[in-house]
Design a protein around this motif. Sequence first.
Motif, PDB file in Angstrom:
ATOM      1  N   TYR A   1       0.860  -1.179   0.000  1.00 40.60           N
ATOM      2  CA  TYR A   1       0.000   0.000   0.000  1.00 40.60           C
ATOM      3  C   TYR A   1       0.895   1.228   0.000  1.00 40.60           C
ATOM      4  CZ  TYR A   1      -4.087  -2.814   1.161  1.00 40.60           C
ATOM      5  OH  TYR A   1      -5.111  -3.733   1.133  1.00 40.60           O
ATOM      6  N   ILE A   2       0.622   2.130  -0.927  1.00 41.00           N
ATOM      7  CA  ILE A   2       1.322   3.408  -0.977  1.00 41.00           C
ATOM      8  C   ILE A   2       0.242   4.471  -0.879  1.00 41.00           C
ATOM      9  CG2 ILE A   2       3.012   4.831  -2.176  1.00 41.00           C
ATOM     10  CD1 ILE A   2       3.551   2.292  -3.947  1.00 41.00           C
ATOM     11  N   ARG A   3       0.298   5.242   0.198  1.00 45.41           N
ATOM     12  CA  ARG A   3      -0.712   6.284   0.438  1.00 45.41           C
ATOM     13  C   ARG A   3      -0.090   7.652   0.171  1.00 45.41           C
ATOM     14  NH1 ARG A   3      -4.521   3.174   2.970  1.00 45.41           N
ATOM     15  NH2 ARG A   3      -3.694   1.427   4.145  1.00 45.41           N
ATOM     16  N   TYR A   4      -0.774   8.420  -0.636  1.00 43.00           N
ATOM     17  CA  TYR A   4      -0.302   9.735  -1.041  1.00 43.00           C
ATOM     18  C   TYR A   4      -1.292  10.819  -0.629  1.00 43.00           C
ATOM     19  CZ  TYR A   4       2.790   7.472  -4.527  1.00 43.00           C
ATOM     20  OH  TYR A   4       3.740   6.728  -5.167  1.00 43.00           O
ATOM     21  N   THR A   5      -0.784  11.998  -0.390  1.00 43.02           N
ATOM     22  CA  THR A   5      -1.598  13.206  -0.326  1.00 43.02           C
ATOM     23  C   THR A   5      -1.080  14.099  -1.450  1.00 43.02           C
ATOM     24  OG1 THR A   5      -1.892  13.005   2.061  1.00 43.02           O
ATOM     25  CG2 THR A   5      -2.348  15.158   1.083  1.00 43.02           C
ATOM     26  N   VAL A   6      -1.910  14.295  -2.460  1.00 45.02           N
ATOM     27  CA  VAL A   6      -1.514  15.005  -3.672  1.00 45.02           C
ATOM     28  C   VAL A   6      -2.337  16.286  -3.789  1.00 45.02           C
ATOM     29  CG1 VAL A   6      -1.362  14.850  -6.187  1.00 45.02           C
ATOM     30  CG2 VAL A   6      -0.968  12.801  -4.786  1.00 45.02           C
ATOM     31  N   PRO A   7      -1.686  17.436  -3.930  1.00 43.13           N
ATOM     32  CA  PRO A   7      -2.429  18.696  -4.081  1.00 43.13           C
ATOM     33  C   PRO A   7      -3.357  18.649  -5.301  1.00 43.13           C
ATOM     34  CG  PRO A   7      -0.062  19.118  -3.845  1.00 43.13           C
ATOM     35  CD  PRO A   7      -0.246  17.634  -3.998  1.00 43.13           C
ATOM     36  N   ALA A   8      -4.474  19.337  -5.197  1.00 42.88           N
ATOM     37  CA  ALA A   8      -5.500  19.307  -6.246  1.00 42.88           C
ATOM     38  C   ALA A   8      -4.942  19.664  -7.621  1.00 42.88           C
ATOM     39  CB  ALA A   8      -6.644  20.252  -5.880  1.00 42.88           C
ATOM     40  N   ASP A   9      -4.019  20.589  -7.685  1.00 45.97           N
ATOM     41  CA  ASP A   9      -3.490  21.001  -8.985  1.00 45.97           C
ATOM     42  C   ASP A   9      -2.569  19.952  -9.622  1.00 45.97           C
ATOM     43  OD1 ASP A   9      -1.430  21.446  -7.106  1.00 45.97           O
ATOM     44  OD2 ASP A   9      -0.688  23.222  -8.156  1.00 45.97           O
ATOM     45  N   ARG A  10      -2.298  18.845  -8.905  1.00 44.05           N
ATOM     46  CA  ARG A  10      -1.443  17.784  -9.445  1.00 44.05           C
ATOM     47  C   ARG A  10      -2.182  16.448  -9.609  1.00 44.05           C
ATOM     48  NH1 ARG A  10       4.273  17.166  -7.118  1.00 44.05           N
ATOM     49  NH2 ARG A  10       4.600  16.384  -9.225  1.00 44.05           N
TER      50      ARG A  10
ATOM     51  N   PRO B   1       8.326  11.958  -9.169  1.00 40.03           N
ATOM     52  CA  PRO B   1       7.895  13.320  -8.833  1.00 40.03           C
ATOM     53  C   PRO B   1       6.904  13.404  -7.669  1.00 40.03           C
ATOM     54  CG  PRO B   1       7.850  13.003 -11.209  1.00 40.03           C
ATOM     55  CD  PRO B   1       8.100  11.654 -10.584  1.00 40.03           C
ATOM     56  N   PHE B   2       6.344  12.261  -7.248  1.00 42.35           N
ATOM     57  CA  PHE B   2       5.340  12.250  -6.183  1.00 42.35           C
ATOM     58  C   PHE B   2       5.855  11.649  -4.881  1.00 42.35           C
ATOM     59  CE2 PHE B   2       3.317  12.361 -10.263  1.00 42.35           C
ATOM     60  CZ  PHE B   2       2.535  13.491 -10.123  1.00 42.35           C
ATOM     61  N   PHE B   3       7.146  11.363  -4.791  1.00 41.21           N
ATOM     62  CA  PHE B   3       7.681  10.753  -3.575  1.00 41.21           C
ATOM     63  C   PHE B   3       7.514  11.639  -2.346  1.00 41.21           C
ATOM     64  CE2 PHE B   3      10.313   6.751  -3.838  1.00 41.21           C
ATOM     65  CZ  PHE B   3       9.500   6.202  -4.801  1.00 41.21           C
ATOM     66  N   ALA B   4       7.576  12.934  -2.506  1.00 38.30           N
ATOM     67  CA  ALA B   4       7.398  13.837  -1.356  1.00 38.30           C
ATOM     68  C   ALA B   4       5.975  13.779  -0.820  1.00 38.30           C
ATOM     69  CB  ALA B   4       7.760  15.266  -1.744  1.00 38.30           C
ATOM     70  N   GLN B   5       5.028  13.285  -1.612  1.00 35.25           N
ATOM     71  CA  GLN B   5       3.626  13.206  -1.189  1.00 35.25           C
ATOM     72  C   GLN B   5       3.281  11.871  -0.524  1.00 35.25           C
ATOM     73  OE1 GLN B   5       4.323  14.814  -4.388  1.00 35.25           O
ATOM     74  NE2 GLN B   5       4.205  16.603  -3.096  1.00 35.25           N
ATOM     75  N   ILE B   6       4.242  10.953  -0.418  1.00 40.69           N
ATOM     76  CA  ILE B   6       3.966   9.647   0.185  1.00 40.69           C
ATOM     77  C   ILE B   6       3.788   9.799   1.693  1.00 40.69           C
ATOM     78  CG2 ILE B   6       4.924   7.366   0.727  1.00 40.69           C
ATOM     79  CD1 ILE B   6       6.257   7.395  -2.018  1.00 40.69           C
ATOM     80  N   GLN B   7       2.683   9.256   2.189  1.00 39.19           N
ATOM     81  CA  GLN B   7       2.390   9.225   3.624  1.00 39.19           C
ATOM     82  C   GLN B   7       2.761   7.867   4.232  1.00 39.19           C
ATOM     83  OE1 GLN B   7       1.340  12.196   5.006  1.00 39.19           O
ATOM     84  NE2 GLN B   7       1.748  12.820   2.907  1.00 39.19           N
ATOM     85  N   GLU B   8       2.649   6.821   3.416  1.00 38.33           N
ATOM     86  CA  GLU B   8       2.965   5.462   3.878  1.00 38.33           C
ATOM     87  C   GLU B   8       3.305   4.616   2.660  1.00 38.33           C
ATOM     88  OE1 GLU B   8       0.954   1.741   6.286  1.00 38.33           O
ATOM     89  OE2 GLU B   8      -0.360   3.089   5.188  1.00 38.33           O
TER      90      GLU B   8
END
Length: 103
Positions: A5-14, A81-88
């Motif tokens: 499981y990879i959980r992300y929080t991604v800003p709406a503009d992305r 490019p989305f690694f900074a958005q990973i929560q878990e």
Amino acid sequence: MVIEYIRYTVPADRHSEFLVAYRSAGELLSVAPGCARYEIAQGVEQPDHFVVRIEWSSVAEHEQGFRKSPGFQPFFELVKPFFAQIQEMKHYRQDHHGTGPGH
């Protein structure tokens, strides 16, 4: 089988960028040895939350197999490019699976 499981929080503009990247990365997962299936889900109540779920035959097949395969580098370049958005990002063993009447 293990489930990553990879959980992300991604800003709406992305959101669109994220979905395009993972759809392309999914093409590489679909031919990866040891990968049984994968899915990408977006939160309904919290649309900035995404979960990527990947079923692997084993942790070793994921970490020593896929990560050392020719397909890993192109996969990584797409999702990097989305690694900074990973929560878990963790592996889990499935304990129980069932279906409800709506299935």
